[in-house]
Structure formats: structure tokens, C-alpha cells
Design a protein around this motif. Structure first.
Motif, PDB file in Angstrom:
ATOM      1  N   ARG A 254       0.836  -1.207   0.000  1.00 27.97           N
ATOM      2  CA  ARG A 254       0.000   0.000   0.000  1.00 27.97           C
ATOM      3  C   ARG A 254       0.869   1.254   0.000  1.00 27.97           C
ATOM      4  O   ARG A 254       0.579   2.219  -0.727  1.00 27.97           O
ATOM      5  CB  ARG A 254      -0.918  -0.020   1.225  1.00 27.97           C
ATOM      6  CG  ARG A 254      -1.765   1.227   1.373  1.00 27.97           C
ATOM      7  CD  ARG A 254      -2.666   1.147   2.595  1.00 27.97           C
ATOM      8  NE  ARG A 254      -3.389   2.385   2.804  1.00 27.97           N
ATOM      9  CZ  ARG A 254      -4.266   2.591   3.774  1.00 27.97           C
ATOM     10  NH1 ARG A 254      -4.539   1.607   4.621  1.00 27.97           N
ATOM     11  NH2 ARG A 254      -4.894   3.745   3.902  1.00 27.97           N
TER      12      ARG A 254
ATOM     13  N   TYR B  73      -1.777 -10.542  -0.655  1.00 27.42           N
ATOM     14  CA  TYR B  73      -2.333  -9.197  -0.817  1.00 27.42           C
ATOM     15  C   TYR B  73      -3.849  -9.245  -1.007  1.00 27.42           C
ATOM     16  O   TYR B  73      -4.568  -8.371  -0.526  1.00 27.42           O
ATOM     17  CB  TYR B  73      -1.626  -8.507  -1.999  1.00 27.42           C
ATOM     18  CG  TYR B  73      -0.133  -8.589  -1.824  1.00 27.42           C
ATOM     19  CD1 TYR B  73       0.540  -7.711  -0.982  1.00 27.42           C
ATOM     20  CD2 TYR B  73       0.604  -9.611  -2.433  1.00 27.42           C
ATOM     21  CE1 TYR B  73       1.901  -7.823  -0.766  1.00 27.42           C
ATOM     22  CE2 TYR B  73       1.970  -9.729  -2.221  1.00 27.42           C
ATOM     23  CZ  TYR B  73       2.611  -8.835  -1.379  1.00 27.42           C
ATOM     24  OH  TYR B  73       3.966  -8.966  -1.157  1.00 27.42           O
TER      25      TYR B  73
ATOM     26  N   LEU C 191      -5.827  -3.329   2.273  1.00 25.78           N
ATOM     27  CA  LEU C 191      -5.254  -3.024   0.967  1.00 25.78           C
ATOM     28  C   LEU C 191      -6.350  -2.911  -0.075  1.00 25.78           C
ATOM     29  O   LEU C 191      -6.342  -1.983  -0.909  1.00 25.78           O
ATOM     30  CB  LEU C 191      -4.244  -4.101   0.572  1.00 25.78           C
ATOM     31  CG  LEU C 191      -3.619  -3.945  -0.823  1.00 25.78           C
ATOM     32  CD1 LEU C 191      -2.870  -2.632  -0.950  1.00 25.78           C
ATOM     33  CD2 LEU C 191      -2.686  -5.123  -1.135  1.00 25.78           C
TER      34      LEU C 191
END
Length: 413
Positions: free
Chosen positions: A166, A188, A194
Motif C-alpha cells: 500500500r 495481498y 489493501l
């Protein structure tokens, strides 16, 4: 090199940086301060070590220059994707910054290793890394003295890999750039913070998630693999995830709408291996309706980061550094990113301005590097230089052996 020349206030580090980058692109079997210094004609490795450890220059500013260089030459407003992924380097000992026993995909198991997260800009013209962040485990951030000895700042705090991703994405956006999509693996895709950050910035994403990830549907929350079992046969489409080394990578794909309260369109993309039947899952978000072909293309972009790592390590010595402190690590990997970016840009320009004849395959980064070494950067050193380096190595080894024996003797008294 002209792009980063202004980052050096003195001519000596500027010239030595140019020699180091050329050394990274050389055909040396092993690339480190010792081998590159000998290759470059220097009398010892001290100058290269000084450049990485003590010389005055800002690696983060050079990193920003690399990003601008890549985006300028590989710019793709319509199809560019930001890809986040980590790669690890197996290390011995405990003093190298960020090292601990942890899983690394490089070894495929838990090893004593150092892990870093990279951001890759991938477009139709090419792909290259534009940012990097070293993953600092809790075992380090909870020990201020250890961090200080490794050159980490006093304000170093623990950050997860998605948090590092991020940070890099927001740094990319803060620099005034924009992309429509981002992608990454399960590390992720499984991080809600995120995903929320990408949605707030108006970036669509196709992020891999585990089969056990819970997803909201109109019938309630289910594991990702539950609705996949109910997809009708007619809903599957054969599409390519992009070209690989052996041709197009064809899979069967299906998509299911999700019911999220956040704005935009949320979907589950399912990939099925046409040979084994193995399934993979992607959580998707788009600000405007996106076709299945578009989602598949973004998902396929994730392989670009693997190609980037392979080229950066194989051609530019990304993983061959022999440094322990953070400033030296940041400088080495930034210059390796620059070396690889140069190859990626030359490749893109060659493909654009010099169409490949039908009886040849397009120039690859490997072939460009081979031509560059042969025609530009391969120096010829005389026997006296080679013998002087042999004497230097043997003298250094003798000092190291004497020091080791003294420590060993002192520990036994």
C-alpha cells in the motif's frame, strides 16, 4: 545515467555508480563489490563498498528517478497494471538486515532469508520494477539496538507485506501517475485494508484469494470454493491469461457477482486448469463494468512480476549483494532496478521502432544484455591487473585467517 547524475554532488561517486551499473549488466558469474571492482579496473573493492555504505547520495531519490524513467518509456494509459509481490534471498547468519527464518518462494520453504516487496509497472510495451520495500520482521522491530546497528531509522515500526504494498502504490499515485488496475497473490488479496485503499483511490483490482476466503453473495457468505462447484458448464470460457515461454496460457474462466456494500462492481473470478482441473480464485473490483476478458488479462499480468524477478536476478544481480546494513541494501537493489529498467526500455523501443523480421523472434532482455556486453561494456584488462587482484585477495584472506585464529584462540582461554 544522465537521469540520476544530479543525485551525486561529487564526480567520484557519480562515475563509480556508472561503473557499478555497467558491472551489474556484465557477464560476471557472480556480481558483488569485489568482482565488479576488479572488472571495472579498480585496485580494490574499497571504492565500491564506500559507494554503497558511506558515500553521500539518496537511494530513495534515485528510486524515484527509476520510476519516472520506467513510466515515461513504458507508459500505457489503457492497459497498465501495478503488480505487487515479494521475493526472498537465502542468507546465512543473523546480522544481515531483515533476516530471520521465514518462508521464501525462492527456496520454496522456510529458510534463513531476507524478504523484500516490489512494485512492478506492467504495460503492453514492457514491465519493470518501480519501487521496493524491505520487509522488517517483528523480531527486528522489537529490538531497537539491532535495528540501529543495521542502519534502520529510529522510527522503524513493523509493517506487513500488504502494508508495504500500500505504501508503494500510494507513493506511485502521489507522484502524479495513474493506473486502472492492480494485482497480486493471496498475501495481498486476503488483506481487506489493501483492497479498501485501492477502492478509495479508484483503482480496480484482481487479487488472488485462498479457497477458504469468505465472500459475500446474494445467498449469504460462503467460502470461495463453494459457489465454484455450482457454476454451470456453459458459464466457463476458454481464455488466454497471456503469452508464456511456450505460447498462450489457456485456462477456463468463470465469474460470479458478489454483494458488497462498497461502491463499484465486486466479483469472484475463478480459473480452472484445463488439464488438471485445479481451481484458483480472484477477488475483483472495478469502478465501471469490466468484461471477463479484461479481468482475465489483469489476472495474467501477475506473471510479469515473476519475469521481472527472473531477469533482475539473472541479468542485473538483484540478489547477489553481499551487504548487511539497510542503506547498502537499498542502494544495491535500486541500482539493480535501474540496470533492469534500461534493458526493458531498450527492448520496448526496439520492438516499437524496428519491427522484427518474420524469421526472427523479437529481441529479449537476455539478448539485448548479451549484445550490450559484447559491443559496449566488456573491458580488456592486462595480466598485471589480474595478478594484482590475485595478490589483493590472498592478502585479504591471510588477514581474515589470522583474525579468525586469534578470535578462536581467545575464546578457548
Amino acid at each position: 545515467m544522465d537521469r540520476i547524475a544530479g543525485r551525486f554532488s561529487r564526480v567520484e561517486p557519480r562515475l563509480r555508480t556508472a561503473r557499478l551499473v555497467l558491472g551489474l549488466l556484465s557477464d560476471l558469474p557472480r556480481k558483488n563489490c569485489w568482482t565488479i571492482a576488479e572488472w571495472a579496473g579498480e585496485a580494490s573493492p574499497h571504492g565500491m563498498q564506500h559507494l554503497l555504505c558511506r558515500a553521500v547520495w539518496d537511494a530513495d531519490a534515485v528510486r524515484d528517478d527509476v520510476r519516472e524513467y520506467v513510466v515515461e518509456h513504458l507508459h500505457d494509459e489503457a492497459a497498465a497494471v501495478l503488480v505487487v509481490d515479494e521475493t526472498g534471498d537465502v542468507k546465512k547468519g543473523t546480522d544481515t538486515v531483515g533476516v530471520q527464518r521465514q518462508y521464501t518462494g525462492t527456496a520454496g520453504r522456510i529458510e534463513n532469508s531476507q524478504v523484500a516487496v516490489y512494485l512492478v509497472y506492467a504495460g503492453e510495451r514492457g514491465h519493470a520494477a518501480v519501487d521496493r520495500e524491505l520487509y522488517i520482521p517483528r523480531s527486528w522491530t522489537s529490538d531497537p539496538d539491532r535495528c540501529r546497528a543495521a542502519g534502520l531509522g529510529e522510527d522503524t515500526v513493523f509493517a506487513t507485506k500488504p502494508e508495504l504494498a500500500r505504501t508503494m502504490i500510494e507513493r506511485f499515485l502521489d507522484a502524479g501517475h495513474h493506473v486502472g488496475w492492480a494485482t497480486g497473490d493471496e498475501v495481498y488479496g486476503g488483506n481487506p485494508k489493501l483492497r479498501t485503499a485501492l477502492e478509495e483511490h479508484g483503482i480496480g483490482y484482481v487479487l488472488a484469494v485462498a479457497c477458504s476466503a469468505e465472500l459475500p453473495t446474494s445467498a449469504g457468505k460462503f467460502r470461495a470454493d463453494a459457489p465454484a462447484k455450482k457454476v454451470p458448464k456453459r458459464a466457463w470460457q476458454k481464455l488466454s491469461a497471456g503469452r508464456g515461454a511456450k505460447g498462450q496460457r489457456f485456462y477456463d474462466w468463470a465469474v460470479i457477482d458478489l454483494t458488497e456494500t462498497a461502491p463499484g462492481r465486486h466479483q469472484l473470478l475463478i480459473r480452472r486448469n484445463r488439464t488438471t482441473g485445479e481451481l484458483a480464485y480472484y477477488r475483483c473490483h472495478s469502478t465501471t463494468p469490466a468484461s471477463l476478458a479484461t479481468l482475465v488479462k489483469v489476472a495474467g499480468s501477475r506473471w510479469r512480476v515473476e519475469e521481472t524477478f527472473q531477469t533482475e536476478k539473472g541479468l542485473a544481480g538483484l540478489d547477489e549483494h553481499q551487504v548487511r546494513r539497510y542503506p547498502s541494501w537499498a542502494r544495491w537493489v535500486t541500482l539493480a532496478m535501474l540496470a533492469h529498467a534500461f534493458l526493458a526500455v531498450v527492448r520496448a523501443d526496439e520492438h516499437t521502432h524496428r519491427p522484427t523480421p518474420d524469421d526472427l523472434i523479437p529481441l529479449s532482455c537476455n539478448e539485448i544484455c548479451r549484445l550490450f556486453i559484447t559491443l559496449v561494456v566488456r573491458p580488456v584488462r592486462d595480466a598485471a591487473h589480474r595478478l594484482a587482484w590475485s595478490d589483493w585477495r590472498r592478502r585479504h584472506q591471510a588477514r581474515s585467517r589470522t583474525s579468525h585464529y586469534r578470535r578462536q584462540a581467545a575464546s578457548q582461554t
